[in-house]
Design an enzyme around this catalytic site. Sequence first.
Site, PDB file in Angstrom:
ATOM      1  N   TYR A 214       3.654   6.238  14.950  1.00 46.97           N
ATOM      2  CA  TYR A 214       4.202   6.656  13.760  1.00 46.97           C
ATOM      3  C   TYR A 214       5.152   5.820  13.315  1.00 46.97           C
ATOM      4  O   TYR A 214       5.369   5.708  11.772  1.00 46.97           O
ATOM      5  CB  TYR A 214       4.735   8.175  14.122  1.00 46.97           C
ATOM      6  CG  TYR A 214       5.156   8.858  12.775  1.00 46.97           C
ATOM      7  CD1 TYR A 214       3.670   9.149  12.008  1.00 46.97           C
ATOM      8  CD2 TYR A 214       6.219   9.636  12.156  1.00 46.97           C
ATOM      9  CE1 TYR A 214       4.027  10.332  10.867  1.00 46.97           C
ATOM     10  CE2 TYR A 214       6.294  10.198  11.181  1.00 46.97           C
ATOM     11  CZ  TYR A 214       5.041  10.619  10.566  1.00 46.97           C
ATOM     12  OH  TYR A 214       5.475  11.283   9.422  1.00 46.97           O
TER      13      TYR A 214
ATOM     14  N   LYS B  31      11.137   9.521   8.089  1.00 44.72           N
ATOM     15  CA  LYS B  31      11.413  11.037   8.306  1.00 44.72           C
ATOM     16  C   LYS B  31      12.756  11.297   8.888  1.00 44.72           C
ATOM     17  O   LYS B  31      13.080  12.582   8.444  1.00 44.72           O
ATOM     18  CB  LYS B  31      10.124  11.721   9.087  1.00 44.72           C
ATOM     19  CG  LYS B  31       8.736  11.657   8.394  1.00 44.72           C
ATOM     20  CD  LYS B  31       8.562  12.200   7.238  1.00 44.72           C
ATOM     21  CE  LYS B  31       7.205  12.582   6.749  1.00 44.72           C
ATOM     22  NZ  LYS B  31       7.164  13.008   5.400  1.00 44.72           N
TER      23      LYS B  31
HETATM   24  P1  NAP Z   1      -1.698  13.495   0.980  1.00 39.72           P
HETATM   25  O1  NAP Z   1      -2.486  14.325   0.747  1.00 39.72           O
HETATM   26  O2  NAP Z   1      -2.030  11.880   1.274  1.00 39.72           O
HETATM   27  O3  NAP Z   1      -0.411  13.540   0.411  1.00 39.72           O
HETATM   28  C1  NAP Z   1       0.690  12.421   0.236  1.00 39.72           C
HETATM   29  C2  NAP Z   1       0.912  12.384  -1.061  1.00 39.72           C
HETATM   30  O4  NAP Z   1       1.995  11.359  -1.656  1.00 39.72           O
HETATM   31  C3  NAP Z   1      -0.287  11.782  -2.249  1.00 39.72           C
HETATM   32  O5  NAP Z   1      -0.474  12.839  -3.320  1.00 39.72           O
HETATM   33  C4  NAP Z   1       0.366  10.612  -2.574  1.00 39.72           C
HETATM   34  O6  NAP Z   1      -0.451  10.291  -3.923  1.00 39.72           O
HETATM   35  C5  NAP Z   1       1.647  10.772  -2.703  1.00 39.72           C
HETATM   36  N1  NAP Z   1       2.482   9.590  -2.889  1.00 39.72           N
HETATM   37  C6  NAP Z   1       2.303   8.328  -2.114  1.00 39.72           C
HETATM   38  N2  NAP Z   1       3.164   7.506  -2.931  1.00 39.72           N
HETATM   39  C7  NAP Z   1       3.524   8.044  -4.062  1.00 39.72           C
HETATM   40  C8  NAP Z   1       4.553   7.568  -5.049  1.00 39.72           C
HETATM   41  N3  NAP Z   1       5.004   6.322  -4.942  1.00 39.72           N
HETATM   42  N4  NAP Z   1       4.738   8.392  -6.153  1.00 39.72           N
HETATM   43  C9  NAP Z   1       4.254   9.859  -6.092  1.00 39.72           C
HETATM   44  N5  NAP Z   1       3.629  10.087  -5.105  1.00 39.72           N
HETATM   45  C10 NAP Z   1       3.025   9.489  -4.142  1.00 39.72           C
HETATM   46  O7  NAP Z   1      -1.299  13.618   2.557  1.00 39.72           O
HETATM   47  P2  NAP Z   1      -0.264  14.844   3.187  1.00 39.72           P
HETATM   48  O8  NAP Z   1      -0.533  14.617   4.846  1.00 39.72           O
HETATM   49  O9  NAP Z   1      -0.576  16.228   2.384  1.00 39.72           O
HETATM   50  O10 NAP Z   1       1.350  14.547   3.025  1.00 39.72           O
HETATM   51  C11 NAP Z   1       2.039  15.415   2.211  1.00 39.72           C
HETATM   52  C12 NAP Z   1       3.404  15.329   3.084  1.00 39.72           C
HETATM   53  O11 NAP Z   1       3.506  15.990   4.260  1.00 39.72           O
HETATM   54  C13 NAP Z   1       3.883  13.956   3.385  1.00 39.72           C
HETATM   55  O12 NAP Z   1       5.352  13.947   3.280  1.00 39.72           O
HETATM   56  C14 NAP Z   1       3.594  13.846   4.764  1.00 39.72           C
HETATM   57  O13 NAP Z   1       4.219  12.979   5.508  1.00 39.72           O
HETATM   58  C15 NAP Z   1       3.689  15.062   5.281  1.00 39.72           C
HETATM   59  N6  NAP Z   1       3.311  15.452   6.524  1.00 39.72           N
HETATM   60  C16 NAP Z   1       1.894  15.563   6.631  1.00 39.72           C
HETATM   61  C17 NAP Z   1       1.447  15.686   8.194  1.00 39.72           C
HETATM   62  C18 NAP Z   1      -0.189  15.510   8.534  1.00 39.72           C
HETATM   63  O14 NAP Z   1      -0.588  15.405   9.652  1.00 39.72           O
HETATM   64  N7  NAP Z   1      -1.043  15.209   7.404  1.00 39.72           N
HETATM   65  C19 NAP Z   1       2.195  16.112   9.124  1.00 39.72           C
HETATM   66  C20 NAP Z   1       3.287  16.486   9.087  1.00 39.72           C
HETATM   67  C21 NAP Z   1       4.033  16.046   7.321  1.00 39.72           C
HETATM   68  P3  NAP Z   1      -1.879   9.400  -3.953  1.00 39.72           P
HETATM   69  O15 NAP Z   1      -2.792   9.994  -2.812  1.00 39.72           O
HETATM   70  O16 NAP Z   1      -2.271   9.710  -5.170  1.00 39.72           O
HETATM   71  O17 NAP Z   1      -1.411   7.910  -3.611  1.00 39.72           O
END
Ligand code: NAP
Length: 255
Positions: free
Chosen positions: A155, A162
């Site tokens: 990670y 984070k």
């Molecule tokens: P996701 O669907 O890929 O969402 C991540 C989002 O961040 C996407 O909409 C992406 O946009 C956006 N992003 C990246 N760079 C950006 C920028 N410069 N300006 C504006 N938007 C930007 O993945 P997700 O897993 O749902 O992630 C959402 C949150 O949950 C993140 O903070 C992640 O760390 C957190 N999280 C995820 C998990 C997991 O296992 N999936 C677990 C714990 C926490 P584009 O895709 O359009 O580039």
Amino acid sequence: MGLMTGKKGIIFGVANDKSIAWGIAQQLREAGAELAFTYLNEALEKRVRPLAESLDAKIILPCDVQNEEEMVAVFSELEKQWGKIDFVVHAIAFANREDLKHPFSQTSREGFRIALDISAYSLVSMTRCALPVLKPGGSIVTLTYLGSVRAVPQYNVMGVAKAALESSVRYLAAELGESGIRVNAVSAGPIKTLAASGIASFKEKLRVAEERAPLKRLVTQDDVGKATLYLLSDLATGVTGEIHYVDGGFNFAAG
Ligand code: NAP
């Protein structure tokens, strides 16, 4: 009357229907909230717009969180169309894939800067831009992961980002409590999304989480959506500065 009837807010971070932000959006809409969405750029608008419109959203705006002008424009448009708002969802993270593949000590200076800027500083700048538009009693929620407090394999720089994000939640909550604005984070267990696909050995994380979490299953977008709904709603009026784990209990049970 739903829990969020009469409340309006914006969701940053829907990339597609697998996004955690999409699970949150569905729960909020079902509870009666009126929603606005952002997308990163024109190419991604094609994916986000139909999803947003399916939840009756009328305000769908571009926003790269690295671009302060775009962020300011988003909140002034919200004020123009809605007046004041009730909540903000920050579900955004990014790190260069190379920086997640190499050992942590090999993280580049630029890769470190980008990960911290997009994944942590953006909550600070987003809050600053939202403040003039947020009602007293307003609520902000961001998404985090256990890699902030443990050295979770692979990670790497995202864990450091984070940690900065969670610390920012506490400082923002301390500052804004007097204005009646709450700031919290949901720490989600692993969920298969676009962002997660950048983490090496993510499948292994899913397997371990399912095996060791007391609930003996992976959490879903809906699980995270419901917890976020609670934190944004008037059920959580006494809750701020909290890192709220939604990981089936993995955080305390894993050795
Ligand atoms: P996701 O669907 O890929 O969402 C991540 C989002 O961040 C996407 O909409 C992406 O946009 C956006 N992003 C990246 N760079 C950006 C920028 N410069 N300006 C504006 N938007 C930007 O993945 P997700 O897993 O749902 O992630 C959402 C949150 O949950 C993140 O903070 C992640 O760390 C957190 N999280 C995820 C998990 C997991 O296992 N999936 C677990 C714990 C926490 P584009 O895709 O359009 O580039």
